[in-house]
Design a protein around this motif. Structure first.
Motif, PDB file in Angstrom:
ATOM      1  N   MET A   1       0.837  -1.165   0.000  1.00  0.00           N
ATOM      2  CA  MET A   1       0.000   0.000   0.000  1.00  0.00           C
ATOM      3  C   MET A   1       0.890   1.239   0.000  1.00  0.00           C
ATOM      4  O   MET A   1       1.827   1.336   0.772  1.00  0.00           O
ATOM      5  N   GLU A   2       0.579   2.151  -0.878  1.00  0.00           N
ATOM      6  CA  GLU A   2       1.312   3.418  -0.932  1.00  0.00           C
ATOM      7  C   GLU A   2       0.553   4.466  -0.137  1.00  0.00           C
ATOM      8  O   GLU A   2      -0.651   4.338   0.091  1.00  0.00           O
ATOM      9  N   ASN A   3       1.275   5.514   0.273  1.00  0.00           N
ATOM     10  CA  ASN A   3       0.606   6.597   0.988  1.00  0.00           C
ATOM     11  C   ASN A   3       1.311   7.917   0.721  1.00  0.00           C
ATOM     12  O   ASN A   3       2.454   7.944   0.270  1.00  0.00           O
ATOM     13  N   THR A   4       0.594   8.982   1.008  1.00  0.00           N
ATOM     14  CA  THR A   4       1.124  10.330   0.798  1.00  0.00           C
ATOM     15  C   THR A   4       1.256  11.096   2.110  1.00  0.00           C
ATOM     16  O   THR A   4       1.191  12.326   2.134  1.00  0.00           O
ATOM     17  N   ILE A   5       1.459  10.378   3.196  1.00  0.00           N
ATOM     18  CA  ILE A   5       1.537  11.024   4.505  1.00  0.00           C
ATOM     19  C   ILE A   5       2.669  12.051   4.543  1.00  0.00           C
ATOM     20  O   ILE A   5       2.492  13.166   5.041  1.00  0.00           O
ATOM     21  N   ARG A   6       3.807  11.688   4.005  1.00  0.00           N
ATOM     22  CA  ARG A   6       4.954  12.620   4.022  1.00  0.00           C
ATOM     23  C   ARG A   6       4.599  13.924   3.304  1.00  0.00           C
ATOM     24  O   ARG A   6       4.921  15.016   3.773  1.00  0.00           O
ATOM     25  N   VAL A   7       3.920  13.815   2.177  1.00  0.00           N
ATOM     26  CA  VAL A   7       3.508  14.998   1.411  1.00  0.00           C
ATOM     27  C   VAL A   7       2.510  15.826   2.219  1.00  0.00           C
ATOM     28  O   VAL A   7       2.630  17.055   2.307  1.00  0.00           O
ATOM     29  N   GLU A   8       1.535  15.151   2.822  1.00  0.00           N
ATOM     30  CA  GLU A   8       0.537  15.860   3.626  1.00  0.00           C
ATOM     31  C   GLU A   8       1.183  16.546   4.830  1.00  0.00           C
ATOM     32  O   GLU A   8       0.815  17.666   5.177  1.00  0.00           O
ATOM     33  N   ARG A   9       2.160  15.886   5.442  1.00  0.00           N
ATOM     34  CA  ARG A   9       2.869  16.503   6.566  1.00  0.00           C
ATOM     35  C   ARG A   9       3.611  17.755   6.119  1.00  0.00           C
ATOM     36  O   ARG A   9       3.612  18.773   6.808  1.00  0.00           O
ATOM     37  N   ALA A  10       4.236  17.670   4.956  1.00  0.00           N
ATOM     38  CA  ALA A  10       4.993  18.809   4.432  1.00  0.00           C
ATOM     39  C   ALA A  10       4.068  20.004   4.178  1.00  0.00           C
ATOM     40  O   ALA A  10       4.441  21.151   4.456  1.00  0.00           O
ATOM     41  N   LYS A  11       2.876  19.742   3.688  1.00  0.00           N
ATOM     42  CA  LYS A  11       1.917  20.822   3.437  1.00  0.00           C
ATOM     43  C   LYS A  11       1.560  21.557   4.731  1.00  0.00           C
ATOM     44  O   LYS A  11       1.346  22.761   4.718  1.00  0.00           O
ATOM     45  N   LYS A  12       1.481  20.806   5.821  1.00  0.00           N
ATOM     46  CA  LYS A  12       1.114  21.399   7.113  1.00  0.00           C
ATOM     47  C   LYS A  12       2.337  21.783   7.953  1.00  0.00           C
ATOM     48  O   LYS A  12       2.169  22.291   9.058  1.00  0.00           O
ATOM     49  N   HIS A  13       3.519  21.484   7.441  1.00  0.00           N
ATOM     50  CA  HIS A  13       4.762  21.803   8.157  1.00  0.00           C
ATOM     51  C   HIS A  13       4.793  21.157   9.544  1.00  0.00           C
ATOM     52  O   HIS A  13       5.089  21.818  10.539  1.00  0.00           O
ATOM     53  N   ILE A  14       4.470  19.851   9.584  1.00  0.00           N
ATOM     54  CA  ILE A  14       4.523  19.143  10.862  1.00  0.00           C
ATOM     55  C   ILE A  14       5.482  17.955  10.760  1.00  0.00           C
ATOM     56  O   ILE A  14       5.731  17.429   9.672  1.00  0.00           O
ATOM     57  N   THR A  15       5.993  17.549  11.886  1.00  0.00           N
ATOM     58  CA  THR A  15       6.925  16.423  11.944  1.00  0.00           C
ATOM     59  C   THR A  15       6.168  15.118  12.134  1.00  0.00           C
ATOM     60  O   THR A  15       4.964  15.108  12.431  1.00  0.00           O
ATOM     61  N   GLN A  16       6.905  14.025  12.004  1.00  0.00           N
ATOM     62  CA  GLN A  16       6.321  12.722  12.300  1.00  0.00           C
ATOM     63  C   GLN A  16       5.835  12.686  13.742  1.00  0.00           C
ATOM     64  O   GLN A  16       4.762  12.142  14.027  1.00  0.00           O
ATOM     65  N   ALA A  17       6.616  13.266  14.637  1.00  0.00           N
ATOM     66  CA  ALA A  17       6.239  13.284  16.055  1.00  0.00           C
ATOM     67  C   ALA A  17       4.952  14.079  16.280  1.00  0.00           C
ATOM     68  O   ALA A  17       4.102  13.667  17.087  1.00  0.00           O
ATOM     69  N   ASP A  18       4.797  15.190  15.574  1.00  0.00           N
ATOM     70  CA  ASP A  18       3.577  15.995  15.699  1.00  0.00           C
ATOM     71  C   ASP A  18       2.356  15.181  15.276  1.00  0.00           C
ATOM     72  O   ASP A  18       1.342  15.159  15.970  1.00  0.00           O
ATOM     73  N   LEU A  19       2.456  14.533  14.119  1.00  0.00           N
ATOM     74  CA  LEU A  19       1.341  13.725  13.625  1.00  0.00           C
ATOM     75  C   LEU A  19       1.069  12.564  14.573  1.00  0.00           C
ATOM     76  O   LEU A  19      -0.097  12.274  14.886  1.00  0.00           O
ATOM     77  N   ALA A  20       2.108  11.919  15.032  1.00  0.00           N
ATOM     78  CA  ALA A  20       1.950  10.792  15.947  1.00  0.00           C
ATOM     79  C   ALA A  20       1.168  11.210  17.190  1.00  0.00           C
ATOM     80  O   ALA A  20       0.256  10.498  17.637  1.00  0.00           O
TER      81      ALA A  20
END
Length: 66
Positions: A1-20
């Motif tokens: 399965m592919e995902n665009t989470i990294r792209v979506e995070r970049a749009k919102k300027h958030i880190t993996q830790a922020d999303l987590a």
């Protein structure tokens, strides 16, 4: 399965830790999802989509061999 989470995070300027923190998982879980090493549960996938205010299909797509 592919995902665009990294792209979506970049749009919102958030880190993996922020999303987590927002979806109540570890940063390592977000990293594993982004790199395709872990497929999230339906509930987690829905939480991620809700956070980004997009449809789940906008973030997660099946690959040919899925």
């Amino acid at each position: 399965m592919e995902n665009t989470i990294r792209v979506e995070r970049a749009k919102k300027h958030i880190t993996q830790a922020d999303l987590a923190e927002k979806v109540s998982v570890s940063r390592q879980t977000i990293h594993a999802i982004e790199t395709g090493k872990f497929v999230p549960s339906t509930v987690l996938a829905l939480k991620i989509a809700r956070f980004f205010k997009v449809k789940i299909e906008d973030i997660f797509t099946l690959e040919e061999n899925d």
